[in-house]
Design a protein around this motif. Sequence first.
Motif, mmCIF file in Angstrom:
data_model
loop_
_atom_site.group_PDB
_atom_site.id
_atom_site.type_symbol
_atom_site.label_atom_id
_atom_site.label_comp_id
_atom_site.label_asym_id
_atom_site.label_seq_id
_atom_site.Cartn_x
_atom_site.Cartn_y
_atom_site.Cartn_z
ATOM 1 N N ILE B 129 0.848 -1.203 0.000
ATOM 2 C CA ILE B 129 0.000 0.000 0.000
ATOM 3 C C ILE B 129 0.882 1.252 0.000
ATOM 4 O O ILE B 129 0.666 2.193 -0.769
ATOM 5 N N THR B 130 1.914 1.234 0.887
ATOM 6 C CA THR B 130 2.783 2.410 0.958
ATOM 7 C C THR B 130 3.511 2.646 -0.352
ATOM 8 O O THR B 130 3.594 3.772 -0.853
ATOM 9 N N GLU B 131 4.031 1.530 -0.908
ATOM 10 C CA GLU B 131 4.805 1.675 -2.138
ATOM 11 C C GLU B 131 3.918 2.134 -3.285
ATOM 12 O O GLU B 131 4.320 2.930 -4.139
ATOM 13 N N TRP B 132 2.706 1.649 -3.277
ATOM 14 C CA TRP B 132 1.744 1.998 -4.322
ATOM 15 C C TRP B 132 1.396 3.477 -4.249
ATOM 16 O O TRP B 132 1.380 4.195 -5.243
ATOM 17 N N LYS B 133 1.162 3.945 -3.011
ATOM 18 C CA LYS B 133 0.694 5.328 -2.860
ATOM 19 C C LYS B 133 1.836 6.330 -2.928
ATOM 20 O O LYS B 133 1.666 7.449 -3.384
ATOM 21 N N ARG B 134 2.997 5.928 -2.422
ATOM 22 C CA ARG B 134 4.073 6.921 -2.303
ATOM 23 C C ARG B 134 5.311 6.586 -3.116
ATOM 24 O O ARG B 134 6.274 7.335 -3.129
ATOM 25 N N GLY B 135 5.312 5.429 -3.757
ATOM 26 C CA GLY B 135 6.431 5.088 -4.621
ATOM 27 C C GLY B 135 7.604 4.477 -3.897
ATOM 28 O O GLY B 135 8.510 3.948 -4.521
ATOM 29 N N ASN B 136 7.614 4.530 -2.570
ATOM 30 C CA ASN B 136 8.723 3.964 -1.819
ATOM 31 C C ASN B 136 8.179 3.525 -0.472
ATOM 32 O O ASN B 136 7.351 4.212 0.114
ATOM 33 N N TYR B 137 8.625 2.383 -0.008
ATOM 34 C CA TYR B 137 8.039 1.923 1.253
ATOM 35 C C TYR B 137 8.759 2.448 2.491
ATOM 36 O O TYR B 137 8.351 2.198 3.598
ATOM 37 N N ILE B 138 9.852 3.169 2.288
ATOM 38 C CA ILE B 138 10.498 3.808 3.431
ATOM 39 C C ILE B 138 9.976 5.245 3.515
ATOM 40 O O ILE B 138 10.087 6.002 2.557
ATOM 41 N N VAL B 139 9.373 5.573 4.638
ATOM 42 C CA VAL B 139 8.655 6.843 4.731
ATOM 43 C C VAL B 139 9.230 7.680 5.869
ATOM 44 O O VAL B 139 9.551 7.158 6.931
ATOM 45 N N THR B 140 9.356 8.966 5.633
ATOM 46 C CA THR B 140 9.685 9.888 6.713
ATOM 47 C C THR B 140 8.486 10.803 6.933
ATOM 48 O O THR B 140 8.063 11.506 6.017
ATOM 49 N N GLY B 141 7.936 10.742 8.113
ATOM 50 C CA GLY B 141 6.715 11.506 8.399
ATOM 51 C C GLY B 141 7.024 12.948 8.736
ATOM 52 O O GLY B 141 8.172 13.309 9.005
ATOM 53 N N PRO B 142 6.006 13.815 8.705
ATOM 54 C CA PRO B 142 6.190 15.199 9.126
ATOM 55 C C PRO B 142 6.481 15.266 10.619
ATOM 56 O O PRO B 142 5.930 14.476 11.390
ATOM 57 N N GLN B 143 7.387 16.139 10.992
ATOM 58 C CA GLN B 143 7.749 16.235 12.409
ATOM 59 C C GLN B 143 6.897 17.280 13.110
ATOM 60 O O GLN B 143 6.795 18.420 12.652
ATOM 61 N N LEU B 144 6.269 16.872 14.200
ATOM 62 C CA LEU B 144 5.448 17.826 14.950
ATOM 63 C C LEU B 144 6.286 18.612 15.954
ATOM 64 O O LEU B 144 6.074 19.791 16.179
#
Lengths: 429, 328
Positions: B129-144
């Motif tokens: 799902i991640t790779e499909w939606k974002r092109g890469n399965y390693i994700v860096t989220g927004p920092q709060l």
Amino acid sequence: MEKLKSFLSGNKIAQGVLIGVYVLITSLALYLSQKSVVAFLLLLFSLLLLYYTQLSNRLKWLLAGVVLVGVLPWAASSGPSYQSYMEVATLVGIYVAMALGLNIVVGLAGLLDLGFVAFFAIGAYTYGIFATGQASNFMPFGEYPLSGESFWLFILVGCFAAALCGVLLGIPVLRVKGDYLAIVTLGFGEIIRIVYNNLDKPINFTNGAMGISSVTPPELFGMQFTYPSQFYYIVLGILVVVMFAVRNFEYSRIGRSWKAVRENEIAAQSMGIHLVKTKLLAFAIGASFSGMMGVVFAAKQAFVDPTSFTLLESITILVMVILGGMGSVPGVILGAAVVTILNLQVLTEVTNWLNQMSMEGAISFPEALSPSKMQRFIFGAILILFAIYRPQGLIPAKNPVFNEEELKAHAAKQTGKKSSVPEDRAMQA
Amino acid sequence: MISEILQTLPQVLVDGLTLGAIYAVIALGYTMVYGILELINFAHGEIFMTGAFVGVAVLFFMSGAGWLAVMPAILALLIVLVVTSLVTGVLGMGIERVAYRPLRKAPKLITLISAIGVSFLLQDIVRFITEWKRGNYIVTGPQLFDSKIGLDFSSIWSHFNDAILKTSSVILLVSAILMMIGLDFFVNKSKWGMAMRSVAQDRDTAALMGINVNKVISLTFFIGSALGGATGVLFAMQYGTINPYIGFILGLKAFTAAVLGGIGNIRGAMFGGLLLGVLEMFASANLQKLTGGVFTAEYKDVFAFGILIIVLIFKPEGLFGKAVTEKV
């Protein structure tokens, strides 16, 4: 149709002829159209058909031997994809041996081992280190790399090294309750990988993440083994030994005590079975098969690095056992063959086909969903579905059926003989 | 050498407690399920991982809709935590319903195999799902939260160096402690908690006393998974980058923590998690110095695993558990 079925199930000669014709057709098909993966798979399928015929056991083994030693290499040999077919067949053989090893641990003794590939790694690195210059970094004597003739000795060395590690891991772990075993072996598998990955400092044992390359190929009477078609015969030879061992273990005293431990530890213990010893033996024997194949794998690839021994590999071998049927030797062989071929051929073929389709614009297909990346998904699904709906696997394990009457008569004869002896003596006295 | 170790000790403690808090909350999930079903829920590490991904997805959605800019960070975090724990809680319940409940009477080996299957399935579903939606399965989220607090340890004792504490660690620690206290309160004081304890003690008798055992087991999975998912969010905030395979080794260590504290024992799991976190940080900071460079920090996973083996040999019931004799 019904008539044909009943005719076939009664007539052994007809079955034999049919199998023969089937092998002939598929091997010819493979011989003539070299690119046909389907023909290759159908030829392998003949072994499964053979299993279900009612021919005598000896004849079945003989026929299987003929197909594996003669027909298969011959049929594949005429074209350019000969080596790739033999590569697949060799890998199937390697995985069959490992799955048979894990089958002893999981299927017969009921111990869930999730780090089985660690023993494979131990075998592979044992040969890898000594068959390259790597060993001269720490060995005070001897000249390295060792010659290719040492390979045959190293099959045994790998076997014992893996068995030893199995025992060393087992001694602390097997004394505690069963479910911990799963998690400890899981950890062990990862740990072995991490250790091999970092064992290039302070002394360079394994060359770390770079891996060990140009491993000396095996050699026999001056002939070097470099092609998969040659390794195929080595693997086949080891496989015969492994299968012979497994069949003998299964019906021996130790095999029966494994099954007893699997069914109920406490009951088995009260029947006088030494729990830890029995489990350790299962661990060691299972590991030793894996270790042997590790040596062959290292020699075949001529390259060893830690990425070949991940958790996914361990789970792949577990899937083979579960899919085929825990404790069932023919089942496990089938499972190993199916999973390996699925992994190596079917998934790549389907991926290629889908890519081609999406290139032609027939369908739009996201790269993320390509089947060759979906191994975890497929294996996970197989594990869940088989656990819930068919825990006994594709070919369930059979316990030998004894004819009660016959046994009783036999026993009566035996006791009659025994009791008659003192009587005779009494009469003499 | 000792003075070097002492100098880094405050930082090691701070980092270790942060990591330990994560282990502790995940260990709770293992220990609760084990207490009630005697099953190692292999999928729990993956639920934690799914939580991290769901949390990051919600954050991405909120920042895409422009909500992140207008609301205070702490409120955004609260929303993410609640949404994620609901999602993972329901996921955990679903897993129990589909993959474990049909096997409740089957041999334990079969249930374990099913659990491994779930764990692999989840890894790959999240991966594609991640790779499909974002092109890469390693994700860096927004920092709060990205500010840092300096802790003045050197004024306490001159041998210490100062330590740096990220704001996200403070939030992580506070949330983890709140979750743990809340759970402890729930299990020991509420009526449902009492039902859970009774089912863990004896399922059949509990059923005879009018407790709906299936419901209690579902609830256990819901709570354990919700806590695991929330920890996933906190993990993603603390360490930034996530991938679908983080759950596995972290789950393994959390399980070690649960065994260390005595499996089935909730307070034991909390203590075991914190202890393991500190030990691991200490090892990764000092292993190289202590062994003269033979073992590098890479071996910290080996170290955690070694603890598991040592506990299993010498005190298999854990630090706080009671030894159970098996009945025939």
